[in-house]
Enzyme design. Structure first.
Site, PDB file in Angstrom:
ATOM      1  CG  HIS A  14      -0.331   0.393   2.518  1.00 58.46           C
ATOM      2  ND1 HIS A  14      -1.037   0.868   3.591  1.00 58.46           N
ATOM      3  CD2 HIS A  14       0.961   0.351   2.948  1.00 58.46           C
ATOM      4  CE1 HIS A  14      -0.231   1.108   4.609  1.00 58.46           C
ATOM      5  NE2 HIS A  14       0.986   0.801   4.251  1.00 58.46           N
ATOM      6  CB  CYS A  33       3.714   5.695   5.037  1.00 53.54           C
ATOM      7  SG  CYS A  33       4.364   4.825   6.461  1.00 53.54           S
ATOM      8  CG  HIS A  39       5.371   0.890   2.255  1.00 52.61           C
ATOM      9  ND1 HIS A  39       4.680   2.035   1.933  1.00 52.61           N
ATOM     10  CD2 HIS A  39       4.879   0.497   3.444  1.00 52.61           C
ATOM     11  CE1 HIS A  39       3.816   2.310   2.895  1.00 52.61           C
ATOM     12  NE2 HIS A  39       3.913   1.391   3.822  1.00 52.61           N
ATOM     13  CG  HIS A  41       3.094  -3.007   6.211  1.00 54.36           C
ATOM     14  ND1 HIS A  41       4.073  -2.514   7.035  1.00 54.36           N
ATOM     15  CD2 HIS A  41       2.553  -1.932   5.574  1.00 54.36           C
ATOM     16  CE1 HIS A  41       4.107  -1.195   6.914  1.00 54.36           C
ATOM     17  NE2 HIS A  41       3.208  -0.809   6.033  1.00 54.36           N
ATOM     18  CG  ASP A  79      -1.976 -13.507   1.116  1.00 60.95           C
ATOM     19  OD1 ASP A  79      -1.093 -12.785   1.611  1.00 60.95           O
ATOM     20  OD2 ASP A  79      -1.798 -14.709   0.842  1.00 60.95           O
ATOM     21  CG  HIS A  80       0.832 -12.593  -2.079  1.00 66.24           C
ATOM     22  ND1 HIS A  80       0.543 -13.260  -0.915  1.00 66.24           N
ATOM     23  CD2 HIS A  80       2.121 -12.838  -2.346  1.00 66.24           C
ATOM     24  CE1 HIS A  80       1.631 -13.894  -0.502  1.00 66.24           C
ATOM     25  NE2 HIS A  80       2.612 -13.649  -1.356  1.00 66.24           N
ATOM     26  CD  GLU A 128       0.948  -0.368   8.722  1.00 65.47           C
ATOM     27  OE1 GLU A 128       0.211  -0.056   7.777  1.00 65.47           O
ATOM     28  OE2 GLU A 128       1.441   0.459   9.496  1.00 65.47           O
TER      29      GLU A 128
END
Ligand code: NI
Length: 139
Positions: A14, A33, A39, A41, A79-80, A128
């Protein structure tokens, strides 16, 4: 009242970016951010259901069913993925943990009663990083 929790995991990318602001203001408020090229997490999602145990099973909620529900309704959609671009329920929203946890609540809260007679959603906690997490109790 008994509190039962299940932890699931997902990876996602995100950036924190308010399109109404200039690039400079985004950089000032969100720091790294706001990095334009994203980037990622490793998120941990903890869902807590509360209630009294079902006298027939001794369970507030069947944790296997809860896990399947969270994976199907939430994890598979996150996810991903890129939270800003790929996730239908995050469209047009700021991709912060705070926003995400409220949206996850909206998805799971009505589903819990389809798998548990006695349990209701109590809390959603989203890590996070190992040190940063948010919690939502539905209000
Ligand atoms: Ni981030």
């Amino acid at each position: 009242m008994v509190y039962v929790s299940r932890k699931e995991h997902f990876n996602a990318a995100h950036k924190l970016y308010n399109p109404a602001w200039s690039k400079e203001k985004n950089a000032e408020v969100f720091g790294p951010c706001a990095n334009e090229n994203w980037h990622g997490h490793n998120f941990d999602l903890i869902v807590t259901v509360k209630g009294m145990p079902d006298p027939e099973t001794g369970f507030v909620i069947d944790l296997k069913k809860l896990s399947t529900l969270i994976r199907k309704q939430v994890i598979e959609r996150l996810d991903h993925k890129n939270l800003n671009l790929d996730v239908d329920f995050m469209q047009g929203k700021l991709a912060s943990c705070e926003t995400l946890v409220v949206e996850i609540w909206k998805i799971l809260q009505p589903e819990i009663k389809t798998i548990s007679k006695y349990g209701v959603l109590h809390a959603i906690r989203l890590y996070e990083t190992p040190r940063n997490y948010v919690e939502y109790f539905g209000e």
